[in-house]
Design an enzyme around this catalytic site. Structure first.
Site, PDB file in Angstrom:
ATOM      1  N   TYR A 104      35.610   4.464  44.601  1.00 13.00           N
ATOM      2  CA  TYR A 104      36.288   4.495  43.373  1.00 13.00           C
ATOM      3  C   TYR A 104      37.493   5.528  43.696  1.00 13.00           C
ATOM      4  CZ  TYR A 104      37.248   5.545  38.376  1.00 13.00           C
ATOM      5  OH  TYR A 104      37.605   5.754  36.976  1.00 13.00           O
ATOM      6  N   LEU A 152      28.454   7.900  58.245  1.00 12.87           N
ATOM      7  CA  LEU A 152      28.743   9.051  59.194  1.00 12.87           C
ATOM      8  C   LEU A 152      27.648   9.544  59.545  1.00 12.87           C
ATOM      9  CD1 LEU A 152      31.867  10.404  56.921  1.00 12.87           C
ATOM     10  CD2 LEU A 152      32.158   9.762  59.298  1.00 12.87           C
ATOM     11  N   SER A 162      32.576  18.733  43.320  1.00 20.18           N
ATOM     12  CA  SER A 162      32.151  18.212  41.630  1.00 20.18           C
ATOM     13  C   SER A 162      32.095  19.457  40.924  1.00 20.18           C
ATOM     14  CB  SER A 162      30.866  17.527  42.015  1.00 20.18           C
ATOM     15  OG  SER A 162      30.448  17.320  40.678  1.00 20.18           O
ATOM     16  N   TYR A 209      21.919  15.850  43.561  1.00 20.78           N
ATOM     17  CA  TYR A 209      23.327  15.398  43.843  1.00 20.78           C
ATOM     18  C   TYR A 209      23.981  16.598  43.545  1.00 20.78           C
ATOM     19  CZ  TYR A 209      27.973  14.328  42.875  1.00 20.78           C
ATOM     20  OH  TYR A 209      29.508  14.262  42.950  1.00 20.78           O
ATOM     21  N   LYS A 213      26.364  19.062  46.500  1.00 16.84           N
ATOM     22  CA  LYS A 213      27.724  19.414  46.528  1.00 16.84           C
ATOM     23  C   LYS A 213      27.850  21.045  46.562  1.00 16.84           C
ATOM     24  CE  LYS A 213      29.759  15.311  46.021  1.00 16.84           C
ATOM     25  NZ  LYS A 213      30.673  14.863  46.970  1.00 16.84           N
ATOM     26  N   ASN A 217      34.630  14.311  35.203  1.00 10.39           N
ATOM     27  CA  ASN A 217      34.132  12.817  35.533  1.00 10.39           C
ATOM     28  C   ASN A 217      35.546  11.921  35.408  1.00 10.39           C
ATOM     29  OD1 ASN A 217      32.106  14.625  34.539  1.00 10.39           O
ATOM     30  ND2 ASN A 217      30.883  12.675  33.862  1.00 10.39           N
ATOM     31  N   ARG A 271      18.398  11.894  29.972  1.00 10.79           N
ATOM     32  CA  ARG A 271      18.413  11.670  31.240  1.00 10.79           C
ATOM     33  C   ARG A 271      18.115  12.718  32.058  1.00 10.79           C
ATOM     34  NH1 ARG A 271      23.208   8.924  34.362  1.00 10.79           N
ATOM     35  NH2 ARG A 271      24.444  11.007  34.086  1.00 10.79           N
TER      36      ARG A 271
HETATM   37  C1  WQD Z   1      28.270  11.114  31.797  1.00  7.71           C
HETATM   38  C2  WQD Z   1      27.510  11.564  30.328  1.00  7.71           C
HETATM   39  C3  WQD Z   1      25.088  10.717  30.654  1.00  7.71           C
HETATM   40  C4  WQD Z   1      25.254   6.766  31.555  1.00  7.71           C
HETATM   41  C5  WQD Z   1      29.498  12.385  37.080  1.00  7.71           C
HETATM   42  C6  WQD Z   1      29.253  11.852  38.551  1.00  7.71           C
HETATM   43  C7  WQD Z   1      29.310  12.870  39.485  1.00  7.71           C
HETATM   44  C8  WQD Z   1      30.343  14.053  39.228  1.00  7.71           C
HETATM   45  C9  WQD Z   1      30.143  14.562  37.714  1.00  7.71           C
HETATM   46  C10 WQD Z   1      32.158  13.634  40.542  1.00  7.71           C
HETATM   47  C11 WQD Z   1      26.191  12.125  30.703  1.00  7.71           C
HETATM   48  C12 WQD Z   1      25.778   9.991  29.716  1.00  7.71           C
HETATM   49  C13 WQD Z   1      25.674   7.979  31.406  1.00  7.71           C
HETATM   50  C14 WQD Z   1      24.702   5.900  30.529  1.00  7.71           C
HETATM   51  C15 WQD Z   1      24.827   7.752  29.096  1.00  7.71           C
HETATM   52  N1  WQD Z   1      31.617  13.473  39.468  1.00  7.71           N
HETATM   53  N2  WQD Z   1      25.199   8.501  29.901  1.00  7.71           N
HETATM   54  N3  WQD Z   1      24.328   6.377  29.430  1.00  7.71           N
HETATM   55  O1  WQD Z   1      26.272  12.626  35.120  1.00  7.71           O
HETATM   56  O2  WQD Z   1      28.396  13.859  34.144  1.00  7.71           O
HETATM   57  O3  WQD Z   1      28.226  12.916  36.504  1.00  7.71           O
HETATM   58  O4  WQD Z   1      30.683  13.433  36.966  1.00  7.71           O
HETATM   59  O5  WQD Z   1      31.688  14.250  41.455  1.00  7.71           O
HETATM   60  O6  WQD Z   1      29.377  12.320  40.667  1.00  7.71           O
HETATM   61  O7  WQD Z   1      28.063  11.136  38.376  1.00  7.71           O
HETATM   62  O8  WQD Z   1      28.248  11.275  34.758  1.00  7.71           O
HETATM   63  O9  WQD Z   1      28.823   9.023  33.898  1.00  7.71           O
HETATM   64  O10 WQD Z   1      26.506   9.351  34.728  1.00  7.71           O
HETATM   65  O11 WQD Z   1      27.183  10.897  32.638  1.00  7.71           O
HETATM   66  O12 WQD Z   1      24.627   8.144  27.731  1.00  7.71           O
HETATM   67  O13 WQD Z   1      24.302   4.744  30.903  1.00  7.71           O
HETATM   68  O14 WQD Z   1      27.212  10.226  29.983  1.00  7.71           O
HETATM   69  O15 WQD Z   1      23.920  11.302  30.186  1.00  7.71           O
HETATM   70  O16 WQD Z   1      25.849  12.986  29.443  1.00  7.71           O
HETATM   71  P1  WQD Z   1      27.549  12.692  35.209  1.00  7.71           P
HETATM   72  P2  WQD Z   1      27.752   9.835  34.215  1.00  7.71           P
END
Ligand code: WQD
Length: 337
Positions: free
Chosen positions: A13, A61, A127, A152, A156, A182, A298
């Site tokens: 992405y 890698l 991140s 995760y 990082k 995000n 979650r």
């Molecule tokens: C965002 C919010 C979920 C899915 C991401 C990337 C990680 C890093 C940081 C770059 C949270 C909520 C999600 C769903 C939901 N970025 N959610 N229903 O966990 O903040 O981490 O940004 O490195 O790589 O994963 O992102 O989009 O998974 O969640 O309610 O079906 O949306 O609980 O509050 P996250 P996310």
């Protein structure tokens, strides 16, 4: 002769959007990707956008021999942008060993090759998860990192330490860690976007796929947080803005503008937005009513985070331009919603 940049995870992405911006800035790009969470179709779409097909080799890698062999065959690389990693917070809680192996060994293999083949510059995809749940908001680059709330996030944080310590031990190396929040949205052409294989782990692709009828219902993970509306708050940054910051970081290293051999920058917008606000924003932007339900929190999630962006704005001369509300939301096919 254009500067040659290696982009690992370049069909992913953020990687694919960064490859586009690098090519538009005149760089020659070669991609390493194992296509575990992206499709080779992305290469064709990058070429449709820029008119230039990036170099591409498919392997992980984690295979040291293949990684060394790649560098033997591909001379003249001046810098590396390292995206290749597993990146879903929720999934990492279920599969910690896969995350530690994939995200740590790959970076170590890459750094050993960087030293062996005298490639001085690296930009690392870090991140905001390294901050865990910050005690004070907004976070700055000086905010102490905390134990991440997920494997995760931990990978990082350890990656940053591996990079920092390797640079300190090898003075010919220079690196920049970009801590982003995000990433959401897609290139205006709609030819590339967030196209995860299988069920999306992240919020926005799940929102758009639910709206497009590809998913039955969106689960909102918790509405009992101590936030504006009870749902968790994040900082959503447009992926093209993020990609442009990577080009600026590469230029900072290639032009010797870095002030330290290891530098860190937060890449954010300065605005925190809740899950329910994203849903409402999507519905207002598209006129599509989203089918969602509130479920339990979650595992691995933090309550809220957003950044103070002054340092990146002033030191990098970079500012996120797109407000999350003006983002085009696109589902898997890349069509505007
Ligand atoms: C965002 C919010 C979920 C899915 C991401 C990337 C990680 C890093 C940081 C770059 C949270 C909520 C999600 C769903 C939901 N970025 N959610 N229903 O966990 O903040 O981490 O940004 O490195 O790589 O994963 O992102 O989009 O998974 O969640 O309610 O079906 O949306 O609980 O509050 P996250 P996310």
């Amino acid at each position: 002769m254009a500067n040659k940049i290696l982009v690992t995870g370049g069909t992913g992405y953020i990687g694919s959007h960064t490859v586009v911006e690098l090519q538009l800035s005149g760089y020659e790009v070669i991609i390493i990707d194992d296509l575990s969470n992206s499709s080779s179709e992305v290469l064709k779409n990058i070429e449709k956008i820029t008119g230039i097909k990036p170099g591409f080799e498919q392997f992980n890698l984690i295979d040291k021999d293949k990684t060394e062999d790649f560098f033997i065959r591909n001379e003249g690389i001046q810098a590396i942008i390292h995206f290749a990693a597993s990146k879903a917070v929720g999934e990492s809680v279920e599969k910690p060993l896969m995350y530690y192996r994939n995200n740590l060994v790959t970076l170590m293999n890459l750094l050993e090759c960087q030293i062996k083949f005298s490639i001085p510059n690296i930009v690392f995809s870090s991140s905001c998860t390294v901050y865990g749940q910050p005690d004070v908001l907004p976070v700055t680059e000086q905010t102490p990192r905390k134990d991440a709330e997920s494997p995760y996030g931990n990978t990082k944080r350890v990656n940053e330490d591996i990079l920092r310590d390797t640079i300190f031990a090898n003075h010919q190396l220079k690196g920049i860690a970009l801590r982003y929040f995000n990433p959401i949205g897609a290139h205006p052409s709609a030819l590339i976007g967030e196209l995860p294989l299988g069920v999306p782990q992240n919020l926005v692709p799940f929102v758009t796929q639910t709206a497009a009828g590809l998913r039955k219902e969106l689960n909102v993970f918790g509405d009992d947080y101590n936030t504006i509306d009870g749902s968790a708050v994040r900082e959503y940054i447009n992926v093209v803005d993020l990609a442009k910051a990577h080009v600026i970081a590469i230029e900072r290293l290639l032009n010797g503008k870095n002030k330290l051999n290891y530098e860190i920058f937060n890449l954010g917008t300065g605005t925190g937005v809740s899950v329910l606000q994203i849903i409402k924003g999507f519905e207002n932007a598209t006129g599509i009513k989203l089918n969602y339900k509130i479920v339990a929190r979650r595992a691995g999630d933090i309550e809220q985070i957003w950044a103070d962006t002054v340092y990146a704005n002033e030191e990098l001369g970079w500012t996120a331009e797109k407000d999350w509300k003006k983002l085009y939301f696109r589902h898997g096919s890349g069509k505007n919603m």
